[in-house]
Design an enzyme around this catalytic site. Structure first.
Site, PDB file in Angstrom:
ATOM      1  N   THR A 185       0.962  -1.292   0.282  1.00 31.01           N
ATOM      2  CA  THR A 185      -0.039   0.261  -0.143  1.00 31.01           C
ATOM      3  C   THR A 185       0.877   1.170   0.131  1.00 31.01           C
ATOM      4  O   THR A 185       1.965   1.498   0.408  1.00 31.01           O
ATOM      5  CB  THR A 185      -0.974   0.540   1.354  1.00 31.01           C
ATOM      6  OG1 THR A 185      -0.339   0.304   1.862  1.00 31.01           O
ATOM      7  CG2 THR A 185      -1.835  -1.677   1.191  1.00 31.01           C
ATOM      8  N   GLU A 330      -5.808  -4.184   0.627  1.00 32.13           N
ATOM      9  CA  GLU A 330      -6.112  -4.410   1.500  1.00 32.13           C
ATOM     10  C   GLU A 330      -7.727  -5.628   1.383  1.00 32.13           C
ATOM     11  O   GLU A 330      -7.171  -6.371   1.880  1.00 32.13           O
ATOM     12  CB  GLU A 330      -6.362  -4.472   3.072  1.00 32.13           C
ATOM     13  CG  GLU A 330      -5.307  -3.786   3.452  1.00 32.13           C
ATOM     14  CD  GLU A 330      -4.654  -2.162   3.125  1.00 32.13           C
ATOM     15  OE1 GLU A 330      -5.554  -2.219   1.748  1.00 32.13           O
ATOM     16  OE2 GLU A 330      -4.383  -1.205   3.453  1.00 32.13           O
ATOM     17  N   LYS A 439     -12.716  18.199  11.224  1.00 31.16           N
ATOM     18  CA  LYS A 439     -13.601  18.507  12.894  1.00 31.16           C
ATOM     19  C   LYS A 439     -13.808  19.254  12.674  1.00 31.16           C
ATOM     20  O   LYS A 439     -12.677  20.749  13.246  1.00 31.16           O
ATOM     21  CB  LYS A 439     -11.893  17.597  13.540  1.00 31.16           C
ATOM     22  CG  LYS A 439     -12.692  15.751  13.063  1.00 31.16           C
ATOM     23  CD  LYS A 439     -11.484  15.579  14.276  1.00 31.16           C
ATOM     24  CE  LYS A 439     -12.153  13.726  13.320  1.00 31.16           C
ATOM     25  NZ  LYS A 439     -11.119  12.802  13.697  1.00 31.16           N
ATOM     26  N   TRP A 444     -18.426  16.480  12.124  1.00 34.22           N
ATOM     27  CA  TRP A 444     -17.709  15.896  10.868  1.00 34.22           C
ATOM     28  C   TRP A 444     -17.946  16.624  10.037  1.00 34.22           C
ATOM     29  O   TRP A 444     -19.250  16.519   9.833  1.00 34.22           O
ATOM     30  CB  TRP A 444     -17.410  14.331  10.832  1.00 34.22           C
ATOM     31  CG  TRP A 444     -16.923  13.670  12.022  1.00 34.22           C
ATOM     32  CD1 TRP A 444     -16.171  14.235  13.173  1.00 34.22           C
ATOM     33  CD2 TRP A 444     -16.686  12.782  12.843  1.00 34.22           C
ATOM     34  NE1 TRP A 444     -15.673  13.370  13.979  1.00 34.22           N
ATOM     35  CE2 TRP A 444     -15.386  12.533  13.042  1.00 34.22           C
ATOM     36  CE3 TRP A 444     -16.795  11.288  11.424  1.00 34.22           C
ATOM     37  CZ2 TRP A 444     -15.069  11.291  14.320  1.00 34.22           C
ATOM     38  CZ3 TRP A 444     -16.301  10.502  12.298  1.00 34.22           C
ATOM     39  CH2 TRP A 444     -15.124   9.691  12.624  1.00 34.22           C
TER      40      TRP A 444
HETATM   41  P1  ADP Z   1      -4.073   3.496  -0.436  1.00 41.07           P
HETATM   42  O1  ADP Z   1      -4.691   2.964   0.618  1.00 41.07           O
HETATM   43  O2  ADP Z   1      -3.084   2.611  -0.884  1.00 41.07           O
HETATM   44  O3  ADP Z   1      -3.954   4.779  -1.622  1.00 41.07           O
HETATM   45  P2  ADP Z   1      -6.004   2.071  -1.899  1.00 41.07           P
HETATM   46  O4  ADP Z   1      -6.161   1.867  -3.707  1.00 41.07           O
HETATM   47  O5  ADP Z   1      -5.814   0.720  -1.526  1.00 41.07           O
HETATM   48  O6  ADP Z   1      -4.759   2.725  -2.616  1.00 41.07           O
HETATM   49  O7  ADP Z   1      -6.564   3.451  -1.492  1.00 41.07           O
HETATM   50  C1  ADP Z   1      -8.307   2.737  -0.374  1.00 41.07           C
HETATM   51  C2  ADP Z   1      -8.747   3.573  -0.348  1.00 41.07           C
HETATM   52  O8  ADP Z   1      -8.764   4.145  -1.628  1.00 41.07           O
HETATM   53  C3  ADP Z   1     -10.197   3.330   0.665  1.00 41.07           C
HETATM   54  O9  ADP Z   1      -9.342   2.818   1.010  1.00 41.07           O
HETATM   55  C4  ADP Z   1     -10.144   4.796  -0.084  1.00 41.07           C
HETATM   56  O10 ADP Z   1     -10.484   5.984   1.047  1.00 41.07           O
HETATM   57  C5  ADP Z   1     -10.626   5.120  -1.125  1.00 41.07           C
HETATM   58  N1  ADP Z   1     -10.998   4.860  -2.439  1.00 41.07           N
HETATM   59  C6  ADP Z   1     -11.353   3.914  -3.370  1.00 41.07           C
HETATM   60  N2  ADP Z   1     -12.369   3.876  -4.050  1.00 41.07           N
HETATM   61  C7  ADP Z   1     -13.110   4.717  -3.790  1.00 41.07           C
HETATM   62  C8  ADP Z   1     -14.410   4.926  -4.230  1.00 41.07           C
HETATM   63  N3  ADP Z   1     -14.946   4.985  -4.677  1.00 41.07           N
HETATM   64  N4  ADP Z   1     -14.684   6.505  -3.481  1.00 41.07           N
HETATM   65  C9  ADP Z   1     -14.001   6.956  -2.340  1.00 41.07           C
HETATM   66  N5  ADP Z   1     -12.863   6.636  -2.196  1.00 41.07           N
HETATM   67  C10 ADP Z   1     -12.763   5.434  -2.414  1.00 41.07           C
END
Ligand code: ADP
Length: 543
Positions: A185, A330, A439, A444
């Protein structure tokens, strides 16, 4: 009493075997790094993967060894995955957009023995090769004629190396829980963390996430994954397209609007998938050049929130179905997709579009809950936001080499780091990353909601909202926008446009127009960088 059905381990090479048997002539088309469009098919991909497996074995690669790939989406990249995992070794996709130091850190942490890399990345690898202690050889995904002079250890052109083995080889057999793939990640804080997929989790995830309500793929489809193979398994497409008999179009290094459009049209693509930034570029190109897509039926948008305006444009202006997907590395990565359930089928069109802008519902194999800070579950009322936690057959149980310690709660759920609501129909909506939520006065504010509204203003191309310190309210939202080409967004007009669409206390305290919003290596808005850029900025509301 146990059932009496056969033991049939879910191993990834069974997918390419199946594709070769059932859809052997189905094309895999690549825009190659060298330039030309290259055509192959599942039968040839399988033959070459077997050759690759045999050749790797001769290089001493064995069960459990890590082999890195640093490559764009191409047919060659695809065959490395099947060849590597077919002997029980682990394909480790390295994201080349990361900082070189981070790339070196990741390769060392994974202890990769071989690196397969595209021509594009030879200079980058030359710069860091001195630090890559575990790497025994570099294999450049090209032929001898295109291999540039370089000083990489034991470097060889892929085609020359591959030609040293034939395809007379049998896949290894092992437990379906054996590790198959490794992906780190991006780690906005701390070191990157490795997510280690198994043959079982990848196979089940591919089946589950590409059903009719998911990233819908069937035997009649031609799929163009814009999402890179190094971005969380390309959302399963490298497995699910061959599994379901769909053709594949691999865009190589060119992901700009014109290049993607050209492939979508010329190759008669029916389904495509990528992050919102990619679609911003495509839509912009189509608008300016008065183009339409004649074969695409479904666009999957995920990795970051798909703005309502984008969904509307695809669906209403171009008649293309949008599947908004949410997930993370993950989770292999698909966690939810937003097709319309029977319970919402009678809603008016606009409400349906708004529902599609939510991140969707969890398919079989993913359980979700939202909790408060004390891990108490919150109701699915579409209003209360909480920490989004998940469990399932393709959700990680811990990071590679135990980084980060125990990451599951007492019920075995993994905290996604996202904050979300879930409505009574099961549609989940991300309101923020926990670290990005603003915040203000004990309440929020969702930065994503504000961004989605701002970006639907005609003068705004892209929008980001960050919390800025405020002596009275703790934090207040600052809206940062990039203008549509040829437009100059007027602060007050943008704010007037937003007011009435959000609660009053959610309204940004200020608007700043900048020329470019920074993105992370996985194409998301880089809020960390934005916070840095605006660290000395003072809100006009602070006197
Ligand atoms: P990293 O966490 O390493 O940047 P990831 O591709 O695993 O890469 O990212 C996952 C995160 O991306 C999610 O936890 C979320 O915050 C965001 N995410 C993924 N898809 C969406 C979506 N459709 N809308 C909003 N946020 C998203």
């Amino acid at each position: 009493m146990l059932g009496l059905m056969q033991e049939w381990p879910l191993l990834l090479h069974r997918i390419i075997d199946h594709a070769s048997r059932q859809f052997g002539e189905r094309e895999v088309v690549t825009r190659s790094i060298e330039g030309p469009i290259v055509r192959t098919n599942y039968r040839q991909i399988r033959t070459r993967s077997l050759q690759l497996a045999k050749r790797l074995t001769r290089d001493g690669i064995k069960l459990g060894d890590r082999v890195a790939t640093m490559a764009w989406n191409t047919g060659r990249h695809l065959e490395t995955w099947y060849g590597i995992s077919g002997i029980g070794a682990i394909y480790h996709t390295v994201n080349p957009r990361l900082h070189p130091e981070q790339i070196a850190w990741i390769i060392n942490h994974a202890e990769d023995r071989i690196v397969f890399a595209d021509l594009t990345f030879v200079p980058l690898l030359e710069a860091i090769a001195g630090h890559l202690k575990s790497v025994e050889r570099f294999i450049i995904l090209t032929d001898g004629a295109h291999l540039p002079k370089n000083n990489l250890r034991n470097c060889v052109a892929y085609e020359d190396w591959l030609a040293q083995a034939d395809a007379d080889f049998e896949w290894a057999s092992f437990d379906e829980r054996t590790a198959a793939g490794l992906c780190y990640t991006s780690g906005t804080t701390g070191n990157p963390k490795g997510v280690l997929y198994s043959h079982r989790s990848n196979t089940l995830h591919s089946m589950a996430s590409t059903g009719g309500d998911g990233l819908r793929i069937d035997v009649t489809d031609i799929v163009l994954p814009v999402v890179p193979l190094f971005h969380a398994n390309s959302w399963s497409l490298a497995f699910s397209a061959p599994m379901r008999g769909a053709g594949l179009v691999m865009p190589g290094p060119k992901l700009d609007g014109a290049s993607v459009y050209e492939l979508l049209e010329n190759e008669k693509v029916t389904m495509t998938a990528g992050v919102p930034t990619v679609w911003l570029m495509l839509l912009d190109y189509m608008r300016k050049n008065n183009k339409r897509l004649s074969t695409v039926k479904l666009v999957a948008i995920g990795g970051a929130a798909a703005p309502l305006s984008m969904i509307r444009e695809f669906e209403i202006d171009y008649g293309i179905d949008v599947r908004h997907a949410w997930g993370m590395t993950e989770m292999s990565p698909i966690g939810s997709t937003g097709s319309l359930k029977a319970s919402v089928a009678d809603l008016p069109r606009d409400e349906k579009l708004q529902l599609k802008a939510k991140q969707g519902w969890a398919q079989f194999g993913v359980e979700m809950k939202i909790t408060d800070d004390d891990n108490k579950e919150l109701p699915w009322d579409g209003v209360k936001f909480g920490h989004l936690k998940v469990s399932g057959f393709a959700v990680t149980s811990g990071y590679f080499r135990g980084e980060g310690g125990n990451i599951l709660d007492a019920d075995g759920f993994f905290d996604t780091g996202d904050v979300a609501t879930i409505d009574p129909n099961g549609y989940m909506q991300i309101t923020d990353r926990a670290k990005d939520v603003i915040k203000s006065g004990g309440e929020w504010i969702s930065s994503i909601d504000l961004e989605n509204i701002a970006v639907s203003h005609p003068d705004v191309m892209e929008a980001a909202v960050i919390g800025v310190p405020h002596p009275k309210w703790d934090e207040r939202p600052l809206l940062i926008v990039v203008a549509q080409e040829g437009k100059t967004p007027d602060k007050q007009k943008v704010l007037d446009f937003m007011s009435g669409r959000v609660a009053k206390f959610w309204m940004p305290d200020d608007v700043q127009v900048i020329s470019e919003i920074p993105h992370t290596a996985t194409g998301k808005i880089n809020k960390l960088k934005l916070r840095e850029i605006f660290k000395d900025y003072k809100l006009p509301t602070v006197v």
